[in-house]
Design a protein around this motif. Structure first.
Motif, PDB file in Angstrom:
ATOM      1  N   GLY A  15       6.037   1.037   5.744  1.00 38.80           N
ATOM      2  CA  GLY A  15       4.761   1.218   5.752  1.00 38.80           C
ATOM      3  C   GLY A  15       4.088   0.074   6.437  1.00 38.80           C
ATOM      4  O   GLY A  15       2.669   0.422   7.021  1.00 38.80           O
TER       5      GLY A  15
ATOM      6  N   ARG B  77       0.643  -1.189  -0.105  1.00 39.07           N
ATOM      7  CA  ARG B  77      -0.197  -0.082  -0.016  1.00 39.07           C
ATOM      8  C   ARG B  77       0.824   1.327  -0.119  1.00 39.07           C
ATOM      9  O   ARG B  77       2.018   1.148   0.350  1.00 39.07           O
ATOM     10  CB  ARG B  77      -1.085  -0.020   1.252  1.00 39.07           C
ATOM     11  N   PRO B  78       0.163   2.194  -0.324  1.00 40.61           N
ATOM     12  CA  PRO B  78       0.951   3.456  -0.441  1.00 40.61           C
ATOM     13  C   PRO B  78       1.736   4.099   0.760  1.00 40.61           C
ATOM     14  O   PRO B  78       0.970   4.000   1.894  1.00 40.61           O
ATOM     15  CB  PRO B  78       0.149   4.561  -1.128  1.00 40.61           C
ATOM     16  N   TYR B  79       3.034   4.469   0.745  1.00 40.51           N
ATOM     17  CA  TYR B  79       3.714   5.087   1.810  1.00 40.51           C
ATOM     18  C   TYR B  79       4.125   6.426   1.415  1.00 40.51           C
ATOM     19  O   TYR B  79       4.831   6.815   0.508  1.00 40.51           O
ATOM     20  CB  TYR B  79       4.824   4.503   2.283  1.00 40.51           C
ATOM     21  N   SER B  80       3.266   7.442   1.961  1.00 39.84           N
ATOM     22  CA  SER B  80       3.045   8.839   1.443  1.00 39.84           C
ATOM     23  C   SER B  80       4.415   9.556   1.725  1.00 39.84           C
ATOM     24  O   SER B  80       4.927   9.331   2.886  1.00 39.84           O
ATOM     25  CB  SER B  80       2.069   9.372   1.559  1.00 39.84           C
ATOM     26  N   ALA B  81       4.339  10.837   0.975  1.00 41.65           N
ATOM     27  CA  ALA B  81       5.475  11.933   1.750  1.00 41.65           C
ATOM     28  C   ALA B  81       4.962  12.232   3.008  1.00 41.65           C
ATOM     29  O   ALA B  81       5.856  12.487   3.952  1.00 41.65           O
ATOM     30  CB  ALA B  81       5.561  13.171   0.606  1.00 41.65           C
ATOM     31  N   ALA B  82       3.583  12.315   3.069  1.00 40.11           N
ATOM     32  CA  ALA B  82       3.221  12.925   4.524  1.00 40.11           C
ATOM     33  C   ALA B  82       3.626  11.803   5.686  1.00 40.11           C
ATOM     34  O   ALA B  82       3.965  12.147   6.584  1.00 40.11           O
ATOM     35  CB  ALA B  82       1.829  13.062   4.627  1.00 40.11           C
ATOM     36  N   ASP B  83       3.643  10.700   5.368  1.00 38.69           N
ATOM     37  CA  ASP B  83       4.226   9.632   6.234  1.00 38.69           C
ATOM     38  C   ASP B  83       5.538   9.671   6.616  1.00 38.69           C
ATOM     39  O   ASP B  83       5.895   9.698   7.763  1.00 38.69           O
ATOM     40  CB  ASP B  83       3.949   8.233   5.753  1.00 38.69           C
TER      41      ASP B  83
END
Ligand SMILES: [Zn+2]
Length: 412
Positions: A294, A34-40
């Protein structure tokens, strides 16, 4: 993650490293990533910045010590004759819900878990160097370790799967019992992990055997782990429970499976039937390879908590560097309990004030760190609060296991 290239290898070791990494690549994962975002990524960096600013600003002031031995400056500990620390006061019964034994996986030669050694080599060992590293109790535990200590840790973890780890050879039952005796710790729960490796992935069995041989089963409560992708997982779980396993551990990053994937949900359903609580590693520790960070995000835990409201889940490390998000989960889900290992003293005090003591559990993550390190923080934040201290140190652990048994008897 810093590159492996910083570690020096002999040619024999390189060969095993190649095969070992191939085995890791073949290890079972679960569904798609699943996505691991810049915000994470930013929230992790922000936690690290904020804790540096806040360290020492709480009611206890500066909490920095010269190595693990330096904790003897605190009123509860004194230096023990053979090194290490021992308790200098009386405490209510203590139950450590988060302990491991030595690991030998893949090619690593089997360990003698019944052996007593002079010293325990912790995986993050502040006292290994002279002078020892400085320990700040008011930051997340892993912030105390520099690049050299992290590089030594990575080498030991590789050694546990490839050529055998000298540190792991000291993570034995007698060494654990000796440390528990010195610190007045009555009982501990052992947490293996099934990594999903193609062979020699048998920590649950080898630790069960070590406890059986030691005769210390009343003090060391064996745990079990199965991989969510393992087609035999439910049969194995029933077998482990029949042999005395009391708790089940899952590690999303270590197993490369999110905590709410279908295979994991099948495990929880079986744990509910068997009356076994589940300990889920929760939150980012900041030591994981970036590729698996993530899996440890708190948002992937909610589905598990919501799907099994009667089953008690212990969220490991109270969310590690994601303590805020995990505290929010605990407030929303009465079946979430927090093992407080690793938290900064100031953060632990906030968690205690926000959630109350009833669902907080003492855990040490031995042998990554000495048990006194986590014990010191619980004692700091419960000073003058004897009921909270009794509950967090051991009373709540009793209630946790009773709650898991009730989940079985109220069965669906
Ligand atoms: Zn652990």
């Amino acid at each position: 993650m810093e590159p492996l290239g910083k570690i020096r290898f002999e040619r024999r070791e390189l060969l095993r490293l190649g095969v070992g990494l191939a085995a890791l690549g073949a290890a079972a994962g679960c569904g798609p990533e699943r996505p691991y975002s810049a915000a994470d990524a930013e929230s992790l960096a922000e936690q690290e910045r904020r804790e540096r600013e806040r360290s020492g600003g709480g009611p206890d002031g500066r909490l920095r010590f010269r190595g693990y031995r330096g904790l003897a400056e605190l009123p509860w500990f004194e230096p023990a004759p053979g090194g290490g620390l021992r308790l200098a006061v009386e405490l209510p019964p203590v139950f450590d819900v988060h302990v491991h034994l030595g690991m030998a996986l893949l090619f690593a030669p089997a360990l003698d878990l019944g052996r007593r050694t002079q010293r325990v080599h912790y995986l993050l060992d502040c006292d290994a160097a002279e002078p020892p590293c400085e320990i700040d109790l008011d930051v997340y535990v892993n912030s105390n370790f520099d690049a050299a200590a992290r590089s030594r840790l990575r080498r030991e973890l590789l050694a546990q799967g490839l050529w055998g780890s000298r540190a792991a050879a000291t993570h034995t039952v007698p060494n654990l019992l000796a440390e528990m005796d010195a610190l007045g710790i009555a009982r501990a729960a052992l947490l293996p992990i099934a990594f999903g490796l193609p062979f020699r992935d048998r920590l649950t069995e080898s630790w069960l055997i070590a406890v059986e041989r030691s005769g210390a089963g009343a003090r060391l409560w064996p745990g079990a782990s199965v991989h969510p992708r393992d087609p035999e997982k439910l049969v194995k779980l029933r077998g482990y429970a029949a042999r005395g396993a009391r708790i089940v551990k899952l590690h999303p990053a270590g197993q490369r499976c999110y905590a709410d994937e279908p295979g994991a949900l099948e495990i929880y359903a079986e744990c509910e039937r068997l009356g076994l609580p589940v300990l889920l590693h929760a939150g980012r520790a900041g030591l994981e390879p970036e590729s698996v960070l993530g899996y440890n995000l708190p948002r992937h835990l909610e589905g598990a908590l919501a799907a099994f409201p009667r089953l008690p889940f212990v969220l490991g490390h109270a969310g590690a560097r994601d303590a805020g998000a995990v505290l929010a989960l605990a407030r929303a889900h009465p079946n979430a309990w927090l093992d407080v290992h690793g938290q900064a003293a100031g953060v632990l005090r906030e968690i205690l004030d926000a959630l109350g003591p009833e669902r907080l559990l003492f855990g040490s993550d031995w042998p990554w760190y000495p048990q006194a390190l986590s014990l010191a923080k619980v004692l700091l934040v419960t000073e003058g609060r004897p009921e909270a201290r009794r509950a967090v140190l051991g009373g709540n652990a009793e209630r946790l296991f009773a709650a898991a048994e009730r989940s079985a008897s109220s069965g669906s």
